[in-house]
Design an enzyme around this catalytic site. Sequence first.
Site, PDB file in Angstrom:
ATOM      1  CB  VAL A  51       5.405   4.413  16.370  1.00 51.31           C
ATOM      2  CG1 VAL A  51       5.637   4.132  14.891  1.00 51.31           C
ATOM      3  CG2 VAL A  51       4.184   5.266  16.571  1.00 51.31           C
ATOM      4  CG  ASP A  52      10.085   4.328  17.313  1.00 48.75           C
ATOM      5  OD1 ASP A  52       9.614   4.569  16.182  1.00 48.75           O
ATOM      6  OD2 ASP A  52      10.534   5.207  18.059  1.00 48.75           O
TER       7      ASP A  52
ATOM      8  CB  CYS B 213      25.329  26.279   1.790  1.00 48.86           C
ATOM      9  SG  CYS B 213      25.476  27.753   2.796  1.00 48.86           S
ATOM     10  CE1 TYR B 214      32.660  25.710   5.967  1.00 50.53           C
ATOM     11  CE2 TYR B 214      32.756  23.424   5.249  1.00 50.53           C
ATOM     12  CZ  TYR B 214      33.340  24.509   5.874  1.00 50.53           C
ATOM     13  OH  TYR B 214      34.608  24.404   6.393  1.00 50.53           O
TER      14      TYR B 214
ATOM     15  N   GLY C  74      26.825  24.233   6.263  1.00 52.49           N
ATOM     16  CA  GLY C  74      27.376  24.286   7.607  1.00 52.49           C
ATOM     17  C   GLY C  74      27.502  25.719   8.065  1.00 52.49           C
TER      18      GLY C  74
ATOM     19  CD  GLU D 297      19.467  21.608   1.675  1.00 51.80           C
ATOM     20  OE1 GLU D 297      20.198  21.969   2.612  1.00 51.80           O
ATOM     21  OE2 GLU D 297      19.690  21.901   0.480  1.00 51.80           O
TER      22      GLU D 297
ATOM     23  CE  LYS E 170       8.019   7.929  15.939  1.00 50.60           C
ATOM     24  NZ  LYS E 170       8.546   7.164  17.082  1.00 50.60           N
TER      25      LYS E 170
ATOM     26  CG  HIS F 190      20.437  25.639   1.800  1.00 48.77           C
ATOM     27  ND1 HIS F 190      21.226  24.707   2.432  1.00 48.77           N
ATOM     28  CD2 HIS F 190      20.905  26.851   2.173  1.00 48.77           C
ATOM     29  CE1 HIS F 190      22.129  25.324   3.181  1.00 48.77           C
ATOM     30  NE2 HIS F 190      21.952  26.628   3.043  1.00 48.77           N
TER      31      HIS F 190
END
Length: 536
Positions: free
Chosen positions: A233-234, A89-90, A62, A178, A381, A176
Amino acid sequence: MTEQVTKQAAQTVLVLDFGAQYGQLIARRVRDLHVYSELVPCDISAEEIRALAPAALILSGGPASVYADDAPSIDPKIFELGLPILGFCYGHQIMAVSLGGEVAHSEVGEYGPATLIREHDTALLNSTPLEQRVWMSHRDAVSRVPEGFTITAHTATCPVAAMEDTARKLYATQFHPEVKHTEHGEQILKNFLFEICKIEASWTMDNITEEKVQAIREQVGDNRVILALSGGVDSSVVAALGARAIGKQMTCVFINHGLLRKGEPEQVEEIFTQQFDVDFKHVHAEERYAALLDGVTDPEEKRRIIGTQFWNEFFAVAQELERNGKPVTYLAQGTIYPDIIESGARKTGGKASTIKSHHNLIPFPDGVHFELIEPLDHFFKDEVRELGLALGLPEHIVYRQPFPGPGLAIRIIGAVSPEKLQMLKEADAIVREELDRYNQRLFDKTGQRNSAHSCWQYFAILPDIKSVGVMGDERTYARPIILRAVESSDAMTADWAKLPYEVLAQISSRIVAEVPGVNRVAYDITSKPPATIEWE
């Protein structure tokens, strides 16, 4: 609380969101490892988490300082639940201060790549090198770890780059894992999910498909569902799910406003009448839209007219079904997870923060109201695309480019006329055909659908001007076509595609030769920002 989370609770990882730019990315990385993950607000209580019964928690990063007056906080009782918890991190810092450690303002911040030195004995960093590159983004840092914690890694400027308390199953990193820039981030996540938490990698598309089909059947029962099917698509994936779950209990309303790309109406009708067992209604509204748009030049007025008429056409079908003894109870929508996150929705059992409801944005006429069904509301998506393929949708639908709701009306600068519309449809078809071929060549070489130099979105624009040209021995005064092709991953930013000259030459020569009324092709080489991808 979603049906998906209810069924996956024992194998769900909740990501507590402290406002991180990487919050969605954490959830995506966990899902990429076939473990279901969901974002929840950082102020969720320990009791709410207990009710959700997740397998583990991840505390996101954050932008705030943990000591700022308005800094996000955490219910300290969360650390008493006995769940494995991983902080980044945060999240690393809030874990430290919540449990009696200290965080201090660093003399030198770390932003970007850093060299991490890890200890030999560490559960979280196991099977990674003793020295490795990680991605940092901080000014504050843990200066004293809480009681029971061991420092497991450091950098040149950050003495506590990672820490863990294995007895309480608490782990944290200042960096991080990720992001792709952290070389061994995936291994770190695997260590946490599979070695520490003992979670099974069972969130697969086959399982997901059957669960969503069953969830729709249970929600709908014997009632009827209506869906506005755009061919995108959706909505197409929702239609395919509905076809498998409830068949002709779902009415798919395809409103043809005449502003779609060449061949698209025919494709949509063929797919949802031949391949899928739904009640398909093709509403031919081309002439009504043409009359309403005649002479309209302002792009916002175009959008208003097209949007208003869309719902008029849609609800006319719903009322016709009512008169024919087929009353509709549910309205299905292709809302996806980023829509929910970006509108502020955080569904967490008994708690929800302020929500801009998609349901409330639908202009129901007097006396008309449907319950909402959003089977994709916890899918990203690319997961929606994967689900579409699993359901048997053709690739040209699943990988359909982003296309604005008002269609070609806002790719025609100025007033829309039948002549201009036909001209743009033909030119756009050539652009798509040639760049589809270009992307396919890159795919054949790299094996990656979105390789570094492939186009993400490409189309033609018809400006409201004419220019002088020469064709044969005659002077012409005709319209130009503007080519727009961009590289992007999320549409938030985009760079113009560096297309080979021979590709540009082929597109230009074909458009001028094959589209009557066009004598010039220009290429838009502006990135976003400062420009937008669309012109109107």
